[in-house]
Design a protein around this motif. Structure first.
Motif, PDB file in Angstrom:
ATOM      1  N   HIS A 127       0.838  -1.203   0.000  1.00  0.00           N
ATOM      2  CA  HIS A 127       0.000   0.000   0.000  1.00  0.00           C
ATOM      3  C   HIS A 127       0.874   1.254   0.000  1.00  0.00           C
ATOM      4  O   HIS A 127       0.605   2.204  -0.740  1.00  0.00           O
ATOM      5  N   ILE A 128       1.912   1.266   0.804  1.00  0.00           N
ATOM      6  CA  ILE A 128       2.819   2.418   0.853  1.00  0.00           C
ATOM      7  C   ILE A 128       3.484   2.622  -0.498  1.00  0.00           C
ATOM      8  O   ILE A 128       3.588   3.752  -1.000  1.00  0.00           O
ATOM      9  N   ASN A 129       3.934   1.541  -1.113  1.00  0.00           N
ATOM     10  CA  ASN A 129       4.547   1.613  -2.435  1.00  0.00           C
ATOM     11  C   ASN A 129       3.593   2.248  -3.443  1.00  0.00           C
ATOM     12  O   ASN A 129       3.966   3.154  -4.200  1.00  0.00           O
ATOM     13  N   CYS A 130       2.351   1.809  -3.447  1.00  0.00           N
ATOM     14  CA  CYS A 130       1.369   2.340  -4.398  1.00  0.00           C
ATOM     15  C   CYS A 130       1.011   3.787  -4.089  1.00  0.00           C
ATOM     16  O   CYS A 130       0.779   4.586  -5.008  1.00  0.00           O
ATOM     17  N   SER A 131       0.963   4.157  -2.813  1.00  0.00           N
ATOM     18  CA  SER A 131       0.666   5.533  -2.440  1.00  0.00           C
ATOM     19  C   SER A 131       1.760   6.478  -2.932  1.00  0.00           C
ATOM     20  O   SER A 131       1.477   7.572  -3.441  1.00  0.00           O
ATOM     21  N   ILE A 132       3.008   6.061  -2.778  1.00  0.00           N
ATOM     22  CA  ILE A 132       4.124   6.882  -3.251  1.00  0.00           C
ATOM     23  C   ILE A 132       4.065   7.039  -4.759  1.00  0.00           C
ATOM     24  O   ILE A 132       4.294   8.135  -5.306  1.00  0.00           O
ATOM     25  N   ARG A 133       3.728   5.977  -5.450  1.00  0.00           N
ATOM     26  CA  ARG A 133       3.638   6.046  -6.919  1.00  0.00           C
ATOM     27  C   ARG A 133       2.410   6.829  -7.371  1.00  0.00           C
ATOM     28  O   ARG A 133       2.406   7.404  -8.461  1.00  0.00           O
ATOM     29  N   ALA A 134       1.382   6.877  -6.534  1.00  0.00           N
ATOM     30  CA  ALA A 134       0.238   7.750  -6.832  1.00  0.00           C
ATOM     31  C   ALA A 134       0.679   9.208  -6.777  1.00  0.00           C
ATOM     32  O   ALA A 134       0.269  10.031  -7.613  1.00  0.00           O
ATOM     33  N   TYR A 135       1.522   9.535  -5.799  1.00  0.00           N
ATOM     34  CA  TYR A 135       2.045  10.901  -5.697  1.00  0.00           C
ATOM     35  C   TYR A 135       2.822  11.274  -6.964  1.00  0.00           C
ATOM     36  O   TYR A 135       2.719  12.407  -7.454  1.00  0.00           O
ATOM     37  N   ILE A 136       3.618  10.334  -7.491  1.00  0.00           N
ATOM     38  CA  ILE A 136       4.404  10.614  -8.695  1.00  0.00           C
ATOM     39  C   ILE A 136       3.510  11.077  -9.836  1.00  0.00           C
ATOM     40  O   ILE A 136       3.838  12.007 -10.579  1.00  0.00           O
ATOM     41  N   ARG A 137       2.357  10.445  -9.972  1.00  0.00           N
ATOM     42  CA  ARG A 137       1.446  10.807 -11.061  1.00  0.00           C
ATOM     43  C   ARG A 137       0.916  12.228 -10.894  1.00  0.00           C
ATOM     44  O   ARG A 137       0.764  12.960 -11.867  1.00  0.00           O
ATOM     45  N   LEU A 138       0.622  12.616  -9.671  1.00  0.00           N
ATOM     46  CA  LEU A 138       0.148  13.978  -9.424  1.00  0.00           C
ATOM     47  C   LEU A 138       1.269  14.995  -9.637  1.00  0.00           C
ATOM     48  O   LEU A 138       1.053  16.064 -10.214  1.00  0.00           O
ATOM     49  N   GLU A 139       2.471  14.676  -9.177  1.00  0.00           N
ATOM     50  CA  GLU A 139       3.598  15.608  -9.334  1.00  0.00           C
ATOM     51  C   GLU A 139       4.026  15.711 -10.792  1.00  0.00           C
ATOM     52  O   GLU A 139       4.478  16.778 -11.237  1.00  0.00           O
ATOM     53  N   ALA A 140       3.878  14.639 -11.559  1.00  0.00           N
ATOM     54  CA  ALA A 140       4.204  14.682 -12.980  1.00  0.00           C
ATOM     55  C   ALA A 140       3.288  15.658 -13.720  1.00  0.00           C
ATOM     56  O   ALA A 140       3.717  16.342 -14.652  1.00  0.00           O
ATOM     57  N   VAL A 141       2.023  15.726 -13.289  1.00  0.00           N
ATOM     58  CA  VAL A 141       1.094  16.703 -13.874  1.00  0.00           C
ATOM     59  C   VAL A 141       1.579  18.114 -13.564  1.00  0.00           C
ATOM     60  O   VAL A 141       1.537  19.009 -14.409  1.00  0.00           O
ATOM     61  N   ASN A 142       2.046  18.321 -12.342  1.00  0.00           N
ATOM     62  CA  ASN A 142       2.594  19.617 -11.949  1.00  0.00           C
ATOM     63  C   ASN A 142       3.776  19.982 -12.836  1.00  0.00           C
ATOM     64  O   ASN A 142       3.891  21.117 -13.315  1.00  0.00           O
ATOM     65  N   GLN A 143       4.651  19.010 -13.086  1.00  0.00           N
ATOM     66  CA  GLN A 143       5.843  19.254 -13.893  1.00  0.00           C
ATOM     67  C   GLN A 143       5.496  19.536 -15.353  1.00  0.00           C
ATOM     68  O   GLN A 143       6.089  20.410 -15.992  1.00  0.00           O
TER      69      GLN A 143
END
Length: 328
Positions: free
Chosen positions: A283-299
């Motif tokens: 779950h922690i692994n997937c949560s961190i990778r969920a953050y990547i998707r949101l931050e990639a939109v920011n980038q």
């Protein structure tokens, strides 16, 4: 689709990107069923407890988003609250900066890369000394070595006073990297070859003071005062650093605090109730990778991760407003 649908980590990550809070396998299955993918909650439970998602899955996704020869690496830990849990594995009593006391939770040690605008997690470790015998400082050195093997060459590596031990500082010197860290007010240094004194007793000018650190060598120390009026002390192996550089790095250090807050507020990292250690880790692994998707939109699109999350929720609210189901 039938209940033969096979759950993948991508399916679960998509759910976490869109979810608000208090996530569960039941709610994940309910949402997918309403989207036309009929699947039981047992499949999500089995996915979490039987998979073995590693930090390499994170690296494969985040590598295209960063520049290994530029930017800064920042390391810190946070506690994933499990205050009221009694049977969740991998939990330990540990200090929480959020609660300002020792609480029960899962220790997450994270290394992030930042260019000053975007912040991406590049590695992490779960603190579970009963299982692997490793301290948080061991995890720090493991991640630094992995970063070096992956070709990182950061401007600076930055971390809190907890990680400012001599062994860690020497390890960074072996890698050839500059470091910048908080130090406690009672850290002993030698400013004039007359003997060691506490750093808090020194008259430190704005541009810092060069001192000798026992068993290490010469460093430069700085003093600042936070908004609450409390003293803060900093140290670096970059002897030419001045006030402007120190202030800039101090601001960049906060990138990991912002990351931890977003991970908890937007990516549901604290909301898993699975008891098995494997389930919590996946779950922690997937949560961190969920953050990547949101931050990639920011980038890519120059909108904040909070705006990206709100877009999802605002569209759902708009659909409800077209036909309010619970109107009197």
């Amino acid at each position: 689709m039938s209940n033969q649908y096979r759950i993948t980590d991508t399916d679960y990550i998509h759910f976490l990107v869109a979810a608000t809070c208090d996530v569960s396998c039941v709610k994940a299955a309910d949402c997918y069923s309403k989207a036309g993918i009929v699947v039981s909650h047992d499949k999500f439970n089995r996915f979490l407890t039987r998979q073995s998602l590693t930090t390499e899955t994170l690296w494969m996704e985040v590598a295209p988003c960063i520049e290994r020869r530029n930017g800064w690496l920042v390391l810190d830990d946070t506690v994933i609250d499990k205050i009221h849990s009694e049977k969740i594995e991998t939990t330990h009593f540990q200090w929480s900066g959020k609660h300002r006391k020792v609480v029960k939770g899962i220790g997450l040690v994270t290394l992030v890369w930042t260019d000053g605008t975007n912040t991406f997690p590049v590695d992490y470790r779960i603190y579970d000394i009963d299982c692997d015998g490793k301290t948080k400082n061991d995890h720090l050195r493991d991640m630094l070595q992995t970063a070096n093997d992956r070709g990182f060459n950061p401007y600076f590596v930055m971390f809190d006073s907890w990680y400012s031990g001599i062994e860690n500082l020497k390890y960074l010197d072996l890698l050839g990297w500059n470091w910048f860290t908080r130090v406690k007010k009672n850290r002993m240094v030698n400013p004039d070859r007359a003997g060691n004194v506490q750093v808090s007793s020194l008259a430190i000018p704005d541009d810092g003071l060069e001192v000798h650190l026992r068993k290490y060598g010469f460093i430069r120390v700085f003093h600042s005062v936070n908004k609450k009026g409390s003293d803060r002390y900093w140290a670096t192996n970059c002897l030419t650093m001045d006030y402007v550089d120190r202030k800039s790095l101090q601001a960049i250090c906060w990138s990991i605090e912002n990351y931890h807050r977003a991970l908890k507020e937007l990516c549901c990292v604290e909301d898993c109730k699975v008891r098995k250690a494997a389930g919590q880790k996946n779950h922690i692994n997937c949560s961190i990778r969920a953050y990547i998707r949101l931050e990639a939109v920011n980038q890519q699109q120059d909108i904040t991760i909070y705006q990206a999350k709100w877009e999802i929720h605002s569209n759902a609210i708009a659909e409800y407003l077209k036909d309010p189901k619970y109107a009197l």
